[in-house]
Design an enzyme around this catalytic site. Sequence first.
Site, short mmCIF file in Angstrom:
data_model
loop_
_atom_site.label_atom_id
_atom_site.label_comp_id
_atom_site.label_asym_id
_atom_site.label_seq_id
_atom_site.Cartn_x
_atom_site.Cartn_y
_atom_site.Cartn_z
N TYR A 13 -5.41 -8.27 17.12
CA TYR A 13 -6.28 -8.08 15.95
C TYR A 13 -6.50 -9.39 15.19
CZ TYR A 13 -6.03 -2.89 15.53
OH TYR A 13 -6.16 -1.54 15.70
N ILE A 14 -5.37 -9.99 14.76
CA ILE A 14 -5.49 -11.10 13.82
C ILE A 14 -6.13 -12.31 14.49
CG2 ILE A 14 -4.14 -12.70 12.38
CD1 ILE A 14 -2.24 -10.38 11.77
N GLU A 53 9.24 -5.80 -6.76
CA GLU A 53 8.34 -6.65 -5.98
C GLU A 53 8.49 -8.09 -6.47
OE1 GLU A 53 5.92 -6.16 -3.30
OE2 GLU A 53 6.19 -8.32 -3.54
N GLU A 98 -26.89 6.36 16.76
CA GLU A 98 -27.55 7.51 17.41
C GLU A 98 -27.30 7.52 18.92
OE1 GLU A 98 -31.89 7.64 17.64
OE2 GLU A 98 -31.96 5.50 17.22
N SER A 145 0.81 -1.21 0.00
CA SER A 145 0.00 0.00 0.00
C SER A 145 0.85 1.27 0.00
CB SER A 145 -0.90 0.02 1.23
OG SER A 145 -1.72 -1.13 1.24
N GLY A 197 -4.03 -12.83 21.21
CA GLY A 197 -5.24 -12.12 21.62
C GLY A 197 -5.33 -10.74 21.01
N THR A 229 0.70 -6.85 1.72
CA THR A 229 -0.04 -7.61 2.74
C THR A 229 -1.52 -7.29 2.68
OG1 THR A 229 1.88 -7.67 4.20
CG2 THR A 229 -0.26 -8.00 5.22
N CYS A 230 -1.86 -6.02 2.61
CA CYS A 230 -3.26 -5.62 2.70
C CYS A 230 -4.11 -6.30 1.62
CB CYS A 230 -3.38 -4.10 2.58
SG CYS A 230 -5.07 -3.54 2.52
N HIS A 233 -32.54 8.15 13.56
CA HIS A 233 -33.33 7.10 14.17
C HIS A 233 -34.03 6.26 13.11
CE1 HIS A 233 -35.47 5.19 17.44
NE2 HIS A 233 -36.59 5.30 16.74
N GLU A 256 -9.92 -11.68 14.93
CA GLU A 256 -10.63 -11.61 13.64
C GLU A 256 -10.81 -13.01 13.06
OE1 GLU A 256 -8.38 -8.78 11.31
OE2 GLU A 256 -9.50 -7.08 12.12
N TYR A 287 -3.97 -2.58 -9.64
CA TYR A 287 -2.72 -1.97 -9.15
C TYR A 287 -1.68 -1.89 -10.27
CZ TYR A 287 -3.59 -1.40 -4.14
OH TYR A 287 -4.04 -0.96 -2.93
N CYS A 292 -5.85 -7.39 4.91
CA CYS A 292 -7.15 -6.73 5.06
C CYS A 292 -8.21 -7.22 4.07
CB CYS A 292 -7.01 -5.22 4.86
SG CYS A 292 -5.53 -4.50 5.53
N LYS A 307 -9.13 -11.06 4.24
CA LYS A 307 -9.71 -11.23 5.59
C LYS A 307 -11.13 -10.68 5.64
CE LYS A 307 -9.79 -8.05 8.12
NZ LYS A 307 -8.69 -7.45 8.87
N THR A 355 -2.95 0.07 7.06
CA THR A 355 -2.81 0.42 5.64
C THR A 355 -2.95 1.93 5.38
OG1 THR A 355 -3.58 -1.75 5.00
CG2 THR A 355 -3.81 -0.01 3.36
P1 NDP Z 1 -0.95 -7.91 17.79
O1 NDP Z 1 0.27 -7.24 18.24
O2 NDP Z 1 -2.20 -7.12 17.63
O3 NDP Z 1 -1.27 -9.15 18.73
C1 NDP Z 1 -0.30 -10.11 19.00
C2 NDP Z 1 -0.87 -11.04 20.05
O4 NDP Z 1 0.00 -12.13 20.23
C3 NDP Z 1 -1.01 -10.35 21.41
O5 NDP Z 1 -2.20 -10.81 22.00
C4 NDP Z 1 0.23 -10.84 22.16
O6 NDP Z 1 0.03 -10.94 23.55
C5 NDP Z 1 0.37 -12.24 21.61
N1 NDP Z 1 1.74 -12.71 21.66
C6 NDP Z 1 2.87 -12.07 21.27
N2 NDP Z 1 3.95 -12.86 21.45
C7 NDP Z 1 3.50 -14.01 21.99
C8 NDP Z 1 4.13 -15.20 22.41
N3 NDP Z 1 5.44 -15.35 22.32
N4 NDP Z 1 3.37 -16.19 22.93
C9 NDP Z 1 2.03 -16.03 23.02
N5 NDP Z 1 1.36 -14.93 22.63
C10 NDP Z 1 2.09 -13.92 22.12
O7 NDP Z 1 -0.50 -8.61 16.43
P2 NDP Z 1 -1.33 -9.18 15.22
O8 NDP Z 1 -0.40 -10.12 14.58
O9 NDP Z 1 -2.69 -9.63 15.63
O10 NDP Z 1 -1.50 -7.90 14.31
C11 NDP Z 1 -0.35 -7.11 13.95
C12 NDP Z 1 -0.76 -5.71 13.66
O11 NDP Z 1 -1.36 -5.65 12.39
C13 NDP Z 1 -1.82 -5.13 14.61
O12 NDP Z 1 -1.26 -4.61 15.77
C14 NDP Z 1 -2.45 -4.08 13.75
O13 NDP Z 1 -1.70 -2.89 13.82
C15 NDP Z 1 -2.36 -4.67 12.35
N6 NDP Z 1 -3.65 -5.27 11.95
C16 NDP Z 1 -4.71 -4.45 11.77
C17 NDP Z 1 -5.93 -4.96 11.41
C18 NDP Z 1 -7.10 -4.04 11.25
O14 NDP Z 1 -6.90 -2.84 11.11
N7 NDP Z 1 -8.32 -4.55 11.29
C19 NDP Z 1 -6.13 -6.40 11.21
C20 NDP Z 1 -4.95 -7.17 11.45
C21 NDP Z 1 -3.76 -6.62 11.80
P3 NDP Z 1 0.26 -9.71 24.56
O15 NDP Z 1 -0.96 -8.87 24.49
O16 NDP Z 1 0.43 -10.39 25.87
O17 NDP Z 1 1.48 -9.01 24.10
#
Ligand code: NDP
Length: 442
Positions: free
Chosen positions: A175-176, A34, A437, A14, A173, A41-42, A432, A179, A97, A47, A50, A307
């Site tokens: 975003y990814i 490239e 709202e 992007s 836990g 990625t997006c 409404h 989702e 693109y 994105c 997904k 993105t």
């Molecule tokens: P995140 O940083 O959002 O989440 C990573 C998760 O993995 C956290 O819950 C973290 O836990 C856990 N984790 C990290 N290391 C370990 C480990 N060694 N063992 C177990 N758990 C672990 O990363 P994502 O990969 O989900 O997404 C990357 C980024 O991409 C996002 O931060 C966001 O900016 C972007 N994104 C945006 C989207 C959107 O706009 N809809 C969709 C997808 C991605 P802890 O909390 O304890 O650190």
Amino acid sequence: MVYDYDLLVIGAGSGGVRAARIAAGYGKKVAICESDKVGGTCVIRGCVPKKLFVYASQYNKLFKTAKTFGWDVQSQFNWTTLLQNKNDEIDRLNGIYLKLLSNAGVELIKGHGSFVNEHTVDVGGEHYTAENILIATGGVPTIPNIPGRQYVITSNEALDLPELPETITINGGGYIAVEFAGIFNSLGVKVNLVYRGQQILRGFDDQVAQFAQESFVEAGINVMTNTEITAVEKDVDGYVCQSNNGDIRSDAVFFATGRKANTASLNLEQVGIKIKPNGQVIVNKGQQTNLPHILAVGDVCNSDNLTPVAIREGHYLVNRLFNKGNQYPEYDFIPTTVFSQPEIGTCGLTEAEAKAQYTNIECFTSTFRAMKYAMSEVTEKTLMKIVVNTDTDQVLGIHVCGADGGEMIQGFGVALKQGLTKTQLNSTIGIHPTSAEEFVTL
Ligand code: NDP
């Protein structure tokens, strides 16, 4: 010194594509290299596919609500059809693109780029020189170094699984993780969402994160907190994740444990470009590395891995370089959505962040069942929350977890960026009947 190009971009995602296209539009000689399809990625493995999967999976809930609106729908899901149509759509976008780049006069060099010296990039053995070089290589998934990590898939593979597993264990836990937990759960897969901490969605408003977690459990996801996967084993029946909470068995294991900057094979050290310990390229406010004509935008260097942020960084950068622009991206009040089910829309400060920065904070919340589900068996609820600085009346944060949360938050993001006050919010007439709202009546 005469160079082959005014700007050579490494990575056609992007941020890179936007920068290349705009620079070429200013009459500059531009190339982009490239090794994969164009779009990054997006478009290819993030994105876009997904969100297509999110749409696909949401039909499950729509069919449940359809009955109450008088529709008798016989439905059957076909994963192969979805995969094929998703791939066709990505090919279509890739074509768009490619056309955008060629119409703008950008030369596409197919292959992996790496630095030879501070004005030269190698792509497939050929050397290309440029006055300015932009690193826009994005990020890649990371998997912790545990036994059995070779059995683990990431979001890259999850978007192309040959068949839908019956059960899946998703580790993470963020975003990814949430989702994909929503996608697989709604497609009928039994999902274990494993998180090492107490509460998923760390960094989001605590109340919203807790509400989201409860909603995921109610939707059928097996959320296992305080659980750390220490090893993955394969046997005839599938995979076993060993954890401090016992063995977790499933047909697939998916780690969404974060992403890292895609800098490993760029040969940055060859030219002395400074990177952080996590591999991210260090840039100043003007996107310049320690070598001012070598620049970087997007996930490879920024902390808001989104993105639209990469696009904005790339666009403003070439404006400044080639068109006398003097704008810089603003990183406050960036609205964002987690496309979980229910989805989370958020902009501005969480309650905890606001309390840490200001003396007098008041939060206003509302929880309700969206009208579209009111007559159906779908029990999903919506939580809305605003965080207000009562000394200045400024709204510091707006958060929603519920149906259409992402669509709601974009408009409120505009208002927050302009310094929205609670009084202004309440002086606005609501639409409404909508869920949105609620925000003007809190
Ligand atoms: P995140 O940083 O959002 O989440 C990573 C998760 O993995 C956290 O819950 C973290 O836990 C856990 N984790 C990290 N290391 C370990 C480990 N060694 N063992 C177990 N758990 C672990 O990363 P994502 O990969 O989900 O997404 C990357 C980024 O991409 C996002 O931060 C966001 O900016 C972007 N994104 C945006 C989207 C959107 O706009 N809809 C969709 C997808 C991605 P802890 O909390 O304890 O650190």
